[in-house]
Design a protein around this motif. Sequence first.
Motif, PDB file in Angstrom:
ATOM      1  N   SER A  42      -0.857   2.743   2.459  1.00  0.00           N
ATOM      2  CA  SER A  42       0.536   3.186   3.264  1.00  0.00           C
ATOM      3  C   SER A  42       1.009   1.951   3.790  1.00  0.00           C
ATOM      4  CB  SER A  42       0.174   4.160   4.257  1.00  0.00           C
ATOM      5  OG  SER A  42      -0.383   3.575   5.364  1.00  0.00           O
ATOM      6  N   PRO A  43       2.520   2.125   3.725  1.00  0.00           N
ATOM      7  CA  PRO A  43       3.149   1.169   4.462  1.00  0.00           C
ATOM      8  C   PRO A  43       2.781   0.538   5.665  1.00  0.00           C
ATOM      9  CG  PRO A  43       4.846   2.405   3.350  1.00  0.00           C
ATOM     10  CD  PRO A  43       3.393   3.299   3.255  1.00  0.00           C
ATOM     11  N   SER A  44       2.155   1.448   6.344  1.00  0.00           N
ATOM     12  CA  SER A  44       1.820   1.234   7.967  1.00  0.00           C
ATOM     13  C   SER A  44       0.450   0.229   7.887  1.00  0.00           C
ATOM     14  CB  SER A  44       1.430   2.504   8.472  1.00  0.00           C
ATOM     15  OG  SER A  44       0.517   3.292   8.128  1.00  0.00           O
ATOM     16  N   GLY A  45      -0.393   0.192   6.877  1.00  0.00           N
ATOM     17  CA  GLY A  45      -1.460  -0.549   6.537  1.00  0.00           C
ATOM     18  C   GLY A  45      -2.615   0.175   6.335  1.00  0.00           C
ATOM     19  N   LEU A  46      -2.573   1.572   6.652  1.00  0.00           N
ATOM     20  CA  LEU A  46      -3.737   2.326   6.161  1.00  0.00           C
ATOM     21  C   LEU A  46      -4.339   2.169   4.655  1.00  0.00           C
ATOM     22  CD1 LEU A  46      -5.821   4.789   7.105  1.00  0.00           C
ATOM     23  CD2 LEU A  46      -4.210   6.496   6.244  1.00  0.00           C
ATOM     24  N   MET A  47      -5.505   1.958   4.321  1.00  0.00           N
ATOM     25  CA  MET A  47      -6.088   1.810   3.169  1.00  0.00           C
ATOM     26  C   MET A  47      -7.215   2.850   2.945  1.00  0.00           C
ATOM     27  SD  MET A  47      -6.139  -2.292   2.848  1.00  0.00           S
ATOM     28  CE  MET A  47      -7.312  -2.471   4.424  1.00  0.00           C
ATOM     29  N   GLY A  48      -7.222   3.168   1.667  1.00  0.00           N
ATOM     30  CA  GLY A  48      -8.423   4.181   1.426  1.00  0.00           C
ATOM     31  C   GLY A  48      -8.992   4.212  -0.084  1.00  0.00           C
ATOM     32  N   TRP A  49      -9.891   4.840  -0.332  1.00  0.00           N
ATOM     33  CA  TRP A  49     -10.707   5.123  -1.558  1.00  0.00           C
ATOM     34  C   TRP A  49     -11.049   6.599  -1.859  1.00  0.00           C
ATOM     35  CZ3 TRP A  49     -11.136   0.989   1.669  1.00  0.00           C
ATOM     36  CH2 TRP A  49     -10.819  -0.358   1.014  1.00  0.00           C
ATOM     37  N   VAL A  50     -10.683   7.212  -2.873  1.00  0.00           N
ATOM     38  CA  VAL A  50     -11.425   8.456  -3.115  1.00  0.00           C
ATOM     39  C   VAL A  50     -12.190   8.431  -4.482  1.00  0.00           C
ATOM     40  CG1 VAL A  50     -10.632  10.884  -3.708  1.00  0.00           C
ATOM     41  CG2 VAL A  50      -9.241   9.656  -2.001  1.00  0.00           C
ATOM     42  N   LYS A  51     -13.377   8.972  -4.155  1.00  0.00           N
ATOM     43  CA  LYS A  51     -14.414   8.812  -5.365  1.00  0.00           C
ATOM     44  C   LYS A  51     -14.758  10.176  -5.564  1.00  0.00           C
ATOM     45  CE  LYS A  51     -18.871   6.895  -6.643  1.00  0.00           C
ATOM     46  NZ  LYS A  51     -19.899   5.867  -6.404  1.00  0.00           N
ATOM     47  N   THR A  52     -14.520  10.482  -6.926  1.00  0.00           N
ATOM     48  CA  THR A  52     -15.196  11.952  -7.388  1.00  0.00           C
ATOM     49  C   THR A  52     -16.462  11.879  -7.808  1.00  0.00           C
ATOM     50  OG1 THR A  52     -13.114  12.071  -8.552  1.00  0.00           O
ATOM     51  CG2 THR A  52     -14.593  13.472  -9.123  1.00  0.00           C
ATOM     52  N   VAL A  53     -17.245  12.773  -7.068  1.00  0.00           N
ATOM     53  CA  VAL A  53     -18.696  13.044  -7.241  1.00  0.00           C
ATOM     54  C   VAL A  53     -19.186  14.513  -7.711  1.00  0.00           C
ATOM     55  CG1 VAL A  53     -20.922  12.919  -6.027  1.00  0.00           C
ATOM     56  CG2 VAL A  53     -19.095  11.293  -5.384  1.00  0.00           C
ATOM     57  N   MET A  54     -19.723  14.533  -8.715  1.00  0.00           N
ATOM     58  CA  MET A  54     -20.282  15.696  -9.457  1.00  0.00           C
ATOM     59  C   MET A  54     -21.371  16.117  -9.146  1.00  0.00           C
ATOM     60  SD  MET A  54     -17.774  16.501 -11.504  1.00  0.00           S
ATOM     61  CE  MET A  54     -18.359  17.690 -12.389  1.00  0.00           C
ATOM     62  N   LEU A  96     -11.616   5.713   4.495  1.00  0.00           N
ATOM     63  CA  LEU A  96     -10.369   5.232   5.066  1.00  0.00           C
ATOM     64  C   LEU A  96     -10.571   3.995   6.043  1.00  0.00           C
ATOM     65  CD1 LEU A  96      -8.500   8.495   6.250  1.00  0.00           C
ATOM     66  CD2 LEU A  96      -7.961   7.151   4.333  1.00  0.00           C
ATOM     67  N   GLU A  97      -9.681   2.982   5.805  1.00  0.00           N
ATOM     68  CA  GLU A  97      -9.738   1.968   6.499  1.00  0.00           C
ATOM     69  C   GLU A  97      -8.524   1.723   7.578  1.00  0.00           C
ATOM     70  OE1 GLU A  97     -10.763  -1.501   4.628  1.00  0.00           O
ATOM     71  OE2 GLU A  97     -12.761  -0.887   4.140  1.00  0.00           O
ATOM     72  N   PHE A  98      -8.637   1.329   8.890  1.00  0.00           N
ATOM     73  CA  PHE A  98      -7.347   1.277   9.664  1.00  0.00           C
ATOM     74  C   PHE A  98      -7.610  -0.228  10.374  1.00  0.00           C
ATOM     75  CE2 PHE A  98      -8.734   5.505   9.947  1.00  0.00           C
ATOM     76  CZ  PHE A  98      -7.666   6.125   9.911  1.00  0.00           C
ATOM     77  N   PRO A  99      -6.872  -1.075   9.769  1.00  0.00           N
ATOM     78  CA  PRO A  99      -6.927  -2.709  10.077  1.00  0.00           C
ATOM     79  C   PRO A  99      -6.262  -2.721  11.260  1.00  0.00           C
ATOM     80  CG  PRO A  99      -5.025  -2.136   8.297  1.00  0.00           C
ATOM     81  CD  PRO A  99      -5.977  -1.010   8.517  1.00  0.00           C
ATOM     82  N   GLY A 100      -6.376  -4.058  11.833  1.00  0.00           N
ATOM     83  CA  GLY A 100      -5.762  -4.490  13.019  1.00  0.00           C
ATOM     84  C   GLY A 100      -4.433  -4.280  13.191  1.00  0.00           C
ATOM     85  N   GLN A 101      -3.573  -4.566  12.260  1.00  0.00           N
ATOM     86  CA  GLN A 101      -2.049  -4.585  12.405  1.00  0.00           C
ATOM     87  C   GLN A 101      -1.790  -2.855  12.521  1.00  0.00           C
ATOM     88  OE1 GLN A 101      -1.760  -5.329   7.805  1.00  0.00           O
ATOM     89  NE2 GLN A 101      -0.254  -3.907   7.919  1.00  0.00           N
ATOM     90  N   LEU A 102      -2.658  -1.861  12.126  1.00  0.00           N
ATOM     91  CA  LEU A 102      -2.304  -0.499  12.421  1.00  0.00           C
ATOM     92  C   LEU A 102      -2.865  -0.097  13.642  1.00  0.00           C
ATOM     93  CD1 LEU A 102      -1.332   2.463  11.624  1.00  0.00           C
ATOM     94  CD2 LEU A 102      -3.414   2.589  10.148  1.00  0.00           C
ATOM     95  N   CYS A 103      -4.253  -0.436  13.927  1.00  0.00           N
ATOM     96  CA  CYS A 103      -4.585  -0.006  15.195  1.00  0.00           C
ATOM     97  C   CYS A 103      -3.851  -0.566  16.433  1.00  0.00           C
ATOM     98  CB  CYS A 103      -6.229  -0.702  15.259  1.00  0.00           C
ATOM     99  SG  CYS A 103      -7.171   0.004  14.177  1.00  0.00           S
ATOM    100  N   LYS A 104      -3.334  -1.625  16.431  1.00  0.00           N
ATOM    101  CA  LYS A 104      -2.582  -2.024  17.539  1.00  0.00           C
ATOM    102  C   LYS A 104      -1.206  -1.375  17.926  1.00  0.00           C
ATOM    103  CE  LYS A 104      -0.376  -6.097  15.614  1.00  0.00           C
ATOM    104  NZ  LYS A 104      -0.021  -7.511  15.680  1.00  0.00           N
ATOM    105  N   VAL A 105      -0.712  -0.468  17.075  1.00  0.00           N
ATOM    106  CA  VAL A 105       0.679   0.136  17.260  1.00  0.00           C
ATOM    107  C   VAL A 105       0.563   1.806  17.395  1.00  0.00           C
ATOM    108  CG1 VAL A 105       1.865  -1.823  16.338  1.00  0.00           C
ATOM    109  CG2 VAL A 105       1.256   0.180  14.735  1.00  0.00           C
ATOM    110  N   VAL A 106      -0.865   1.997  17.139  1.00  0.00           N
ATOM    111  CA  VAL A 106      -1.026   3.712  17.387  1.00  0.00           C
ATOM    112  C   VAL A 106      -1.670   3.796  18.630  1.00  0.00           C
ATOM    113  CG1 VAL A 106      -1.330   4.013  14.933  1.00  0.00           C
ATOM    114  CG2 VAL A 106      -3.392   3.523  16.264  1.00  0.00           C
ATOM    115  N   ASP A 107      -1.411   5.062  19.290  1.00  0.00           N
ATOM    116  CA  ASP A 107      -2.192   5.590  20.426  1.00  0.00           C
ATOM    117  C   ASP A 107      -3.567   5.820  19.755  1.00  0.00           C
ATOM    118  OD1 ASP A 107      -3.291   7.198  22.296  1.00  0.00           O
ATOM    119  OD2 ASP A 107      -1.362   8.269  22.813  1.00  0.00           O
TER     120      ASP A 107
END
Length: 206
Positions: free
Chosen positions: A54-66, A77-88
């Motif tokens: 996402s433009p806000s910095g959120l990153m993620g991966w979706v893995k399909t498992v059978m 999901l990963e929330f990096p510092g640039q995102l963590c410092k601007v959210v509640d």
Amino acid sequence: MLETRIDFISCTKVFNTHADISRAIDSILSFTVGDGAGRWEYLESVKPVKVLKSPSGLMGWVKTVMSDGDSCYHLRLEFPGQLCKVVDQVSLCQHLHDREFRITRLDICLDDYLRRVPFESVRAAGAEGHYRLVESFKSIESAILTGDRPVGTCYFGKYDKVIRFYDAEFVHGIEADRWELQLRADHARAAFSEFLADPTPIVTGK
């Protein structure tokens, strides 16, 4: 001044459908603000993994498992510092807890604007074994350059419990020393629970 906050979160959860994943990500991004808040997209797909950002910095991966002929989807999901410092942070972490996300990594940073410590002093203390509660020490000069000098980082511990030290002025542009505690697995989940039990931030004045 001393200031501390969560600086990185990694979490996982299993979903039955891609629609469930989309709703979960949308609900998480409702905590973001600014340009691109709430938006995200899949960037690429290398089966069985899809990458999202996402433009806000959120990153993620979706893995399909059978399993037994049925598909399920593992979301990370990963929330990096640039995102963590601007959210509640309290609201976001409570949201992750309520939605039963499993915390796999949690970083907590402390910025010390007052007691600036020379990098060489911290490196010397580590090299001489003047530390406790972790089993190892190493010092690395990163490839990041500011001006004409490399940025050094001291690492105390490894994998599931690491303390990092570096000059935040050269990395983040703030006149402070940065101490970062990186926790994984059970350590991360325990710290996450403690934060929710008492989320009062540490900010001390001059």
